[in-house]
Design a protein around this motif. Structure first.
Motif, PDB file in Angstrom:
ATOM      1  N   UNK A 154     -13.658  42.743  91.508  1.00 48.84           N
ATOM      2  CA  UNK A 154     -13.891  43.567  90.318  1.00 48.84           C
ATOM      3  C   UNK A 154     -15.025  44.547  90.550  1.00 48.84           C
ATOM      4  N   UNK A 155     -16.076  44.109  91.264  1.00 50.75           N
ATOM      5  CA  UNK A 155     -17.197  44.984  91.533  1.00 50.75           C
ATOM      6  C   UNK A 155     -16.848  46.132  92.453  1.00 50.75           C
ATOM      7  N   UNK A 156     -16.097  45.846  93.522  1.00 47.47           N
ATOM      8  CA  UNK A 156     -15.772  46.880  94.487  1.00 47.47           C
ATOM      9  C   UNK A 156     -14.692  47.839  93.983  1.00 47.47           C
ATOM     10  N   UNK A 157     -13.713  47.331  93.253  1.00 47.38           N
ATOM     11  CA  UNK A 157     -12.592  48.166  92.837  1.00 47.38           C
ATOM     12  C   UNK A 157     -12.864  48.942  91.560  1.00 47.38           C
ATOM     13  N   UNK A 158     -13.678  48.397  90.677  1.00 51.13           N
ATOM     14  CA  UNK A 158     -13.938  49.068  89.408  1.00 51.13           C
ATOM     15  C   UNK A 158     -15.414  49.459  89.315  1.00 51.13           C
ATOM     16  N   UNK A 159     -16.249  48.563  88.854  1.00 49.02           N
ATOM     17  CA  UNK A 159     -17.696  48.809  88.804  1.00 49.02           C
ATOM     18  C   UNK A 159     -18.385  47.455  88.735  1.00 49.02           C
ATOM     19  N   UNK A 160     -19.686  47.456  89.021  1.00 49.19           N
ATOM     20  CA  UNK A 160     -20.402  46.184  88.971  1.00 49.19           C
ATOM     21  C   UNK A 160     -20.662  45.750  87.541  1.00 49.19           C
ATOM     22  N   UNK A 161     -20.614  46.686  86.584  1.00 46.86           N
ATOM     23  CA  UNK A 161     -20.634  46.282  85.177  1.00 46.86           C
ATOM     24  C   UNK A 161     -19.381  45.470  84.845  1.00 46.86           C
ATOM     25  N   UNK A 162     -18.250  45.945  85.370  1.00 50.71           N
ATOM     26  CA  UNK A 162     -17.010  45.197  85.181  1.00 50.71           C
ATOM     27  C   UNK A 162     -17.091  43.822  85.830  1.00 50.71           C
ATOM     28  N   UNK A 163     -17.699  43.747  87.010  1.00 45.89           N
ATOM     29  CA  UNK A 163     -17.850  42.466  87.696  1.00 45.89           C
ATOM     30  C   UNK A 163     -18.697  41.501  86.882  1.00 45.89           C
ATOM     31  N   UNK A 164     -19.792  42.013  86.303  1.00 44.41           N
ATOM     32  CA  UNK A 164     -20.666  41.154  85.495  1.00 44.41           C
ATOM     33  C   UNK A 164     -19.963  40.692  84.218  1.00 44.41           C
ATOM     34  N   UNK A 165     -19.197  41.599  83.613  1.00 44.04           N
ATOM     35  CA  UNK A 165     -18.437  41.206  82.426  1.00 44.04           C
ATOM     36  C   UNK A 165     -17.361  40.186  82.783  1.00 44.04           C
ATOM     37  N   UNK A 166     -16.749  40.351  83.963  1.00 41.96           N
ATOM     38  CA  UNK A 166     -15.782  39.367  84.439  1.00 41.96           C
ATOM     39  C   UNK A 166     -16.441  38.014  84.637  1.00 41.96           C
ATOM     40  N   UNK A 167     -17.655  38.025  85.172  1.00 44.88           N
ATOM     41  CA  UNK A 167     -18.403  36.784  85.361  1.00 44.88           C
ATOM     42  C   UNK A 167     -18.650  36.094  84.025  1.00 44.88           C
ATOM     43  N   UNK A 168     -19.018  36.863  83.014  1.00 44.37           N
ATOM     44  CA  UNK A 168     -19.243  36.283  81.687  1.00 44.37           C
ATOM     45  C   UNK A 168     -17.962  35.639  81.163  1.00 44.37           C
ATOM     46  N   UNK A 169     -16.852  36.352  81.315  1.00 39.00           N
ATOM     47  CA  UNK A 169     -15.584  35.823  80.842  1.00 39.00           C
ATOM     48  C   UNK A 169     -15.179  34.546  81.550  1.00 39.00           C
TER      49      UNK A 169
END
Length: 268
Positions: A154-169
């Motif tokens: 998620x971090x590499x393909x979209x953004x690291x904000x997306x990666x962090x939100x994915x982590x929360x989920x």
């Protein structure tokens, strides 16, 4: 009842994905997260991708897991895939963090209920169930560990904000799953029955557990019985009770929570 719970839980997960995750490009856990990622990057529907990605692991489950479990899992995967296809993608909240949190909670609720109904949502859940039978860890922790790679993608393909939100989920999903699916809790069953051999045969065919058999006699009736003693995990209780009821509806079963198990617990 299990079928109703599985269908309802799968639809709940589908709503969580299409209302909270997909509009904000947030990935879920497991193969569903990969399906969401591919659905965002390609013109293919997420539901179709989810079904295709799950097929190999469903075949693995047929070989390694019980027939009832894998049948319920196929029902869950198909229902989720259909739900992802028919439920419209709506941005219910404009806040990505809130969406990841509420989406994770709803996903965990759906997955936890599915596990309690003796099924799974497919994907990495099947691998986690296989590992959970061999290792004494809460299931949500196993899922979170295997989903670390999803966060990196998620971090590499979209953004690291997306990666962090994915982590929360994913974290919220794991915590809710652990609160509902208490698989790591052990139970001791003492079963007094006149059909001990039949119950043993059914239990040994369905569970990765050993059974101790003892002769017993009713103090009042004087009739001979067999007493079976086994230790199971909490999530297996519904299946075991159903097996006992099908073989001997008059069996006496004493169920107690086990504090600790010392020695060989997993029957190879």
């Amino acid at each position: 009842m299990n079928i109703v719970l599985i269908i309802g839980s799968a639809m709940l997960v589908a709503f969580a994905y299409n209302f909270f995750f997909i509009p904000h490009e947030i990935l879920s856990s497991g193969l569903s997260g990969i399906a969401i990622m591919l659905g965002i990057l390609t013109p293919f529907n997420t539901g179709v991708l989810n079904l295709l990605l799950n097929l190999p692991l469903l075949i693995l489950g047929m070989m390694k897991l019980g027939k009832r479990f894998i049948a319920y899992t196929i029902l869950s995967v198909v229902t989720l895939s259909i739900g992802l296809y028919v439920v419209p993608v709506i941005k219910l909240s404009s806040e990505p963090i809130l969406s990841s949190l509420f989406g994770g909670v709803l996903t965990g609720l759906g997955a936890g209920i599915t596990f309690r109904a003796s099924a799974s949502t497919g994907g990495l859940d099947i691998i986690a169930m296989l590992l959970a039978r061999k290792k004494d860890f809460p299931l949500g922790l196993l899922l979170s560990m295997m989903n670390a790679v999803i966060i990196v993608f998620a971090g590499f393909l979209f953004s690291w904000d997306t990666a962090l939100n994915t982590l929360i989920g994913i974290y919220a999903t794991g915590k809710v799953v652990d609160s509902i699916h208490t698989k790591h809790i052990k139970l001791t069953l003492n079963i007094v029955t006149s059909k001990g051999d039949d119950i043993c045969e059914k239990l040994l065919a369905s569970l990765y557990r050993g059974i101790t058999v003892m002769d017993a006699k009713g103090a009042y009736s004087g009739e001979k019985r067999m007493m079976l003693m086994t230790v199971i995990t909490r999530y297996q209780l519904n299946e075991v009770k159903q097996i006992i009821h099908d073989v001997d509806p008059t069996a006496f079963v004493n169920i107690t929570q086990t504090v600790e198990v010392v020695g060989l617990f997993h029957r190879e």
